[in-house]
Write a protein that holds these residues in place. Structure first.
Motif, PDB file in Angstrom:
ATOM      1  N   ARG A   8       0.812  -1.224   0.000  1.00 22.84           N
ATOM      2  CA  ARG A   8       0.000   0.000   0.000  1.00 22.84           C
ATOM      3  C   ARG A   8       0.844   1.273   0.000  1.00 22.84           C
ATOM      4  O   ARG A   8       0.313   2.375   0.123  1.00 22.84           O
ATOM      5  CB  ARG A   8      -0.910   0.001   1.236  1.00 22.84           C
ATOM      6  CG  ARG A   8      -2.177  -0.787   1.024  1.00 22.84           C
ATOM      7  CD  ARG A   8      -2.972  -0.883   2.293  1.00 22.84           C
ATOM      8  NE  ARG A   8      -2.393  -1.922   3.138  1.00 22.84           N
ATOM      9  CZ  ARG A   8      -2.885  -2.291   4.312  1.00 22.84           C
ATOM     10  NH1 ARG A   8      -3.931  -1.703   4.799  1.00 22.84           N
ATOM     11  NH2 ARG A   8      -2.326  -3.242   5.001  1.00 22.84           N
ATOM     12  N   ILE A   9       2.153   1.085  -0.124  1.00 26.29           N
ATOM     13  CA  ILE A   9       3.055   2.200   0.172  1.00 26.29           C
ATOM     14  C   ILE A   9       2.894   3.388  -0.785  1.00 26.29           C
ATOM     15  O   ILE A   9       3.079   4.543  -0.394  1.00 26.29           O
ATOM     16  CB  ILE A   9       4.525   1.710   0.228  1.00 26.29           C
ATOM     17  CG1 ILE A   9       5.405   2.775   0.864  1.00 26.29           C
ATOM     18  CG2 ILE A   9       5.050   1.327  -1.131  1.00 26.29           C
ATOM     19  CD1 ILE A   9       6.793   2.293   1.171  1.00 26.29           C
ATOM     20  N   THR A  10       2.504   3.132  -2.017  1.00 29.55           N
ATOM     21  CA  THR A  10       2.370   4.248  -2.960  1.00 29.55           C
ATOM     22  C   THR A  10       0.953   4.818  -2.995  1.00 29.55           C
ATOM     23  O   THR A  10       0.712   5.857  -3.589  1.00 29.55           O
ATOM     24  CB  THR A  10       2.776   3.839  -4.395  1.00 29.55           C
ATOM     25  OG1 THR A  10       1.948   2.754  -4.795  1.00 29.55           O
ATOM     26  CG2 THR A  10       4.240   3.429  -4.470  1.00 29.55           C
ATOM     27  N   SER A  11      -0.002   4.121  -2.369  1.00 30.77           N
ATOM     28  CA  SER A  11      -1.394   4.579  -2.465  1.00 30.77           C
ATOM     29  C   SER A  11      -1.953   5.061  -1.134  1.00 30.77           C
ATOM     30  O   SER A  11      -3.000   5.702  -1.083  1.00 30.77           O
ATOM     31  CB  SER A  11      -2.276   3.448  -3.006  1.00 30.77           C
ATOM     32  OG  SER A  11      -2.201   2.334  -2.135  1.00 30.77           O
ATOM     33  N   ASP A  12      -1.263   4.724  -0.050  1.00 30.62           N
ATOM     34  CA  ASP A  12      -1.846   4.962   1.265  1.00 30.62           C
ATOM     35  C   ASP A  12      -0.842   5.696   2.143  1.00 30.62           C
ATOM     36  O   ASP A  12       0.193   5.148   2.517  1.00 30.62           O
ATOM     37  CB  ASP A  12      -2.228   3.588   1.851  1.00 30.62           C
ATOM     38  CG  ASP A  12      -2.722   3.645   3.276  1.00 30.62           C
ATOM     39  OD1 ASP A  12      -3.694   4.376   3.526  1.00 30.62           O
ATOM     40  OD2 ASP A  12      -2.135   2.969   4.128  1.00 30.62           O
ATOM     41  N   ARG A  13      -1.167   6.943   2.473  1.00 27.22           N
ATOM     42  CA  ARG A  13      -0.257   7.782   3.249  1.00 27.22           C
ATOM     43  C   ARG A  13       0.170   7.168   4.576  1.00 27.22           C
ATOM     44  O   ARG A  13       1.355   7.143   4.916  1.00 27.22           O
ATOM     45  CB  ARG A  13      -0.850   9.191   3.460  1.00 27.22           C
ATOM     46  CG  ARG A  13      -0.403  10.192   2.379  1.00 27.22           C
ATOM     47  CD  ARG A  13       1.094  10.130   2.285  1.00 27.22           C
ATOM     48  NE  ARG A  13       1.649  10.835   1.157  1.00 27.22           N
ATOM     49  CZ  ARG A  13       2.164  12.066   1.221  1.00 27.22           C
ATOM     50  NH1 ARG A  13       2.120  12.742   2.338  1.00 27.22           N
ATOM     51  NH2 ARG A  13       2.696  12.606   0.152  1.00 27.22           N
ATOM     52  N   PRO A  14      -0.805   6.661   5.384  1.00 32.49           N
ATOM     53  CA  PRO A  14      -0.402   6.059   6.669  1.00 32.49           C
ATOM     54  C   PRO A  14       0.641   4.939   6.507  1.00 32.49           C
ATOM     55  O   PRO A  14       1.601   4.873   7.273  1.00 32.49           O
ATOM     56  CB  PRO A  14      -1.721   5.510   7.229  1.00 32.49           C
ATOM     57  CG  PRO A  14      -2.768   6.388   6.620  1.00 32.49           C
ATOM     58  CD  PRO A  14      -2.268   6.721   5.248  1.00 32.49           C
ATOM     59  N   SER A  15       0.462   4.080   5.502  1.00 32.57           N
ATOM     60  CA  SER A  15       1.443   3.000   5.292  1.00 32.57           C
ATOM     61  C   SER A  15       2.819   3.582   5.009  1.00 32.57           C
ATOM     62  O   SER A  15       3.832   3.100   5.520  1.00 32.57           O
ATOM     63  CB  SER A  15       1.016   2.100   4.129  1.00 32.57           C
ATOM     64  OG  SER A  15      -0.156   1.403   4.468  1.00 32.57           O
ATOM     65  N   GLU A  16       2.854   4.623   4.184  1.00 34.24           N
ATOM     66  CA  GLU A  16       4.138   5.251   3.870  1.00 34.24           C
ATOM     67  C   GLU A  16       4.803   5.788   5.139  1.00 34.24           C
ATOM     68  O   GLU A  16       5.995   5.613   5.355  1.00 34.24           O
ATOM     69  CB  GLU A  16       3.951   6.373   2.843  1.00 34.24           C
ATOM     70  CG  GLU A  16       5.287   7.036   2.486  1.00 34.24           C
ATOM     71  CD  GLU A  16       5.135   8.242   1.564  1.00 34.24           C
ATOM     72  OE1 GLU A  16       4.156   8.282   0.790  1.00 34.24           O
ATOM     73  OE2 GLU A  16       6.006   9.134   1.630  1.00 34.24           O
ATOM     74  N   HIS A  17       3.996   6.416   5.994  1.00 38.41           N
ATOM     75  CA  HIS A  17       4.558   6.978   7.234  1.00 38.41           C
ATOM     76  C   HIS A  17       5.061   5.884   8.168  1.00 38.41           C
ATOM     77  O   HIS A  17       6.101   6.029   8.805  1.00 38.41           O
ATOM     78  CB  HIS A  17       3.521   7.857   7.947  1.00 38.41           C
ATOM     79  CG  HIS A  17       3.377   9.208   7.313  1.00 38.41           C
ATOM     80  ND1 HIS A  17       4.406  10.126   7.298  1.00 38.41           N
ATOM     81  CD2 HIS A  17       2.349   9.767   6.652  1.00 38.41           C
ATOM     82  CE1 HIS A  17       4.000  11.211   6.657  1.00 38.41           C
ATOM     83  NE2 HIS A  17       2.753  11.031   6.258  1.00 38.41           N
ATOM     84  N   ILE A  18       4.328   4.782   8.234  1.00 36.60           N
ATOM     85  CA  ILE A  18       4.747   3.671   9.105  1.00 36.60           C
ATOM     86  C   ILE A  18       6.068   3.094   8.599  1.00 36.60           C
ATOM     87  O   ILE A  18       7.003   2.883   9.373  1.00 36.60           O
ATOM     88  CB  ILE A  18       3.644   2.590   9.164  1.00 36.60           C
ATOM     89  CG1 ILE A  18       2.433   3.128   9.944  1.00 36.60           C
ATOM     90  CG2 ILE A  18       4.170   1.304   9.818  1.00 36.60           C
ATOM     91  CD1 ILE A  18       1.168   2.307   9.790  1.00 36.60           C
ATOM     92  N   VAL A  19       6.160   2.874   7.291  1.00 35.22           N
ATOM     93  CA  VAL A  19       7.394   2.326   6.720  1.00 35.22           C
ATOM     94  C   VAL A  19       8.559   3.285   6.945  1.00 35.22           C
ATOM     95  O   VAL A  19       9.654   2.874   7.339  1.00 35.22           O
ATOM     96  CB  VAL A  19       7.202   2.020   5.212  1.00 35.22           C
ATOM     97  CG1 VAL A  19       8.528   1.649   4.561  1.00 35.22           C
ATOM     98  CG2 VAL A  19       6.205   0.879   5.027  1.00 35.22           C
ATOM     99  N   ARG A  20       8.309   4.573   6.737  1.00 31.29           N
ATOM    100  CA  ARG A  20       9.343   5.579   6.959  1.00 31.29           C
ATOM    101  C   ARG A  20       9.845   5.526   8.415  1.00 31.29           C
ATOM    102  O   ARG A  20      11.050   5.552   8.679  1.00 31.29           O
ATOM    103  CB  ARG A  20       8.780   6.973   6.649  1.00 31.29           C
ATOM    104  CG  ARG A  20       9.806   8.101   6.669  1.00 31.29           C
ATOM    105  CD  ARG A  20       9.105   9.452   6.669  1.00 31.29           C
ATOM    106  NE  ARG A  20       8.262   9.691   5.491  1.00 31.29           N
ATOM    107  CZ  ARG A  20       8.692  10.220   4.344  1.00 31.29           C
ATOM    108  NH1 ARG A  20       9.945  10.582   4.226  1.00 31.29           N
ATOM    109  NH2 ARG A  20       7.875  10.399   3.341  1.00 31.29           N
TER     110      ARG A  20
END
Ligand code: C2E
Ligand code: MG
Ligand code: MG
Ligand code: MG
Length: 283
Positions: free
Chosen positions: A205-217
């Motif tokens: 979901r990393i490119t479509s979902d902001r929360p996922s991107e923040h968690i991965v970051r």
């Protein structure tokens, strides 16, 4: 009347359970036979350095194709072997096969092997694991063991002892499916790991979902601070890989780089993707 209907439901329900139990017992018998006949196989999926896509190791993944039952997922038969008390026999066969295959890879490449949660509760795991490596002749420094947070937390003392002993022998420990287990970040301080594998649920979901991107970051930043290596699991598209590189993730794994394939196909993959593989092989 409602009572009768209630009873009816219970009957249907228990018949389902009985069928389920019968199927589990059939599976168990077939799996025990497959282990004895050496019919459970192991496939390998590349783990790559994201900066240039070069393989740095392979994860071993159990595969079982039964002539009668067809393909059975390891997500089904590994837990079954755990429940029925023969995970050590299954795991020993798998580790032996995986380690034998790793002998024909370049020495720089590691073998990553999944340890089941039951094995982290069993104090003999250190001994049996190192004995298998010794028998095959694979240097413990080339082995990584993937364990899950939940497994570590359920039997903390035994797990910690096993992890310490294995790391002393040179084996690295990798925390699999990170972000989905039942652990608190605080308790993770009590264990020593070498690597964290971010669960594919976040990566997909990393490119479509902001929360996922923040968690991965946040996971990547935390690992950098703790001096842990990071692998992103389940990279299926170039866009995922690009985003992960931008976030500073070191390693990746997923269909975009390569699906799990058998031992021979793994050697062909290396011929294509690993510099000088043929030269190294021919000495
Ligand atoms: P895992 O250790 O988290 O392994 C990763 C799973 O994700 C594998 O499924 C792999 O085939 C799949 N995968 C890899 N890249 C992608 C991708 O890009 N997209 C998607 N959708 N999936 C991807 P697999 O092989 O079905 O294994 C499932 C689970 O079974 C493993 O999860 C692991 O927990 C367990 N398992 C597999 N082999 C073994 C084994 O030898 N021993 C033990 N104890 N457990 C094993
Ligand atoms: Mg794994
Ligand atoms: Mg995983
Ligand atoms: Mg998983």
């Amino acid at each position: 009347r409602s009572k009768r209907r209630g009873r009816g439901q219970i009957t249907v329900y228990s018949r389902e359970i009985a069928q389920e139990m019968k199927r589990a017992t059939q599976l168990e018998q077939a799996l025990r036979n497959a282990i004895i006949n050496d019919a459970v196989d192991v496939h390998f999926q590349p783990i790559v350095r994201l900066s240039d896509g070069a393989p740095v190791g392979f994860e071993a993944l159990a595969r079982w194709n039964d002539p009668d039952l067809g393909f059975v997922s390891p997500a089904v038969f590994v837990p079954l072997a755990e429940e029925r008390g023969f995970i050590d026999a299954l795991s020993e066969t798998l580790l032996r096969k995986a380690a034998e295959a790793a002998l024909s890879w370049p020495r720089e490449l590691f073998l990553s092997f999944n340890l089941s949660s039951a094995q982290l509760m069993d104090p003999t795991t250190t001994e049996t694991t190192l004995a298998t490596l010794a028998r095959v002749g694979l240097d413990p420094h080339r082995l990584e063991l993937e364990i899950t947070e939940t497994a570590v937390m359920t039997s903390a003392d035994t797990a910690a002892r096993i992890i310490t002993q294995l790391r002393k022998a040179g084996v690295r420990i990798s925390l699999d499916d990170f972000g989905t287990g039942q652990s608190s970040l605080g308790r993770l301080r009590d264990f020593t790991f070498d690597k964290v594998k971010i669960d594919q649920a976040f990566i997909s979901r990393i490119t479509s979902d902001r929360p996922s991107e923040h968690i991965v970051r946040a996971i990547i930043t935390m690992c950098q601070g703790l001096d842990l290596d990071v692998v992103a699991e389940g990279i299926e598209e170039k866009a995922d890989a690009d985003k992960l590189k931008e976030l500073g993730c070191g390693m990746g794994q997923g269909y975009y780089y390569g699906k799990p394939v058998d031992g021979n196909a793994t050697l062909r993959y290396l011929q294509e993707h690993y510099r000088d593989f043929l030269m190294i092989e021919r000495g």
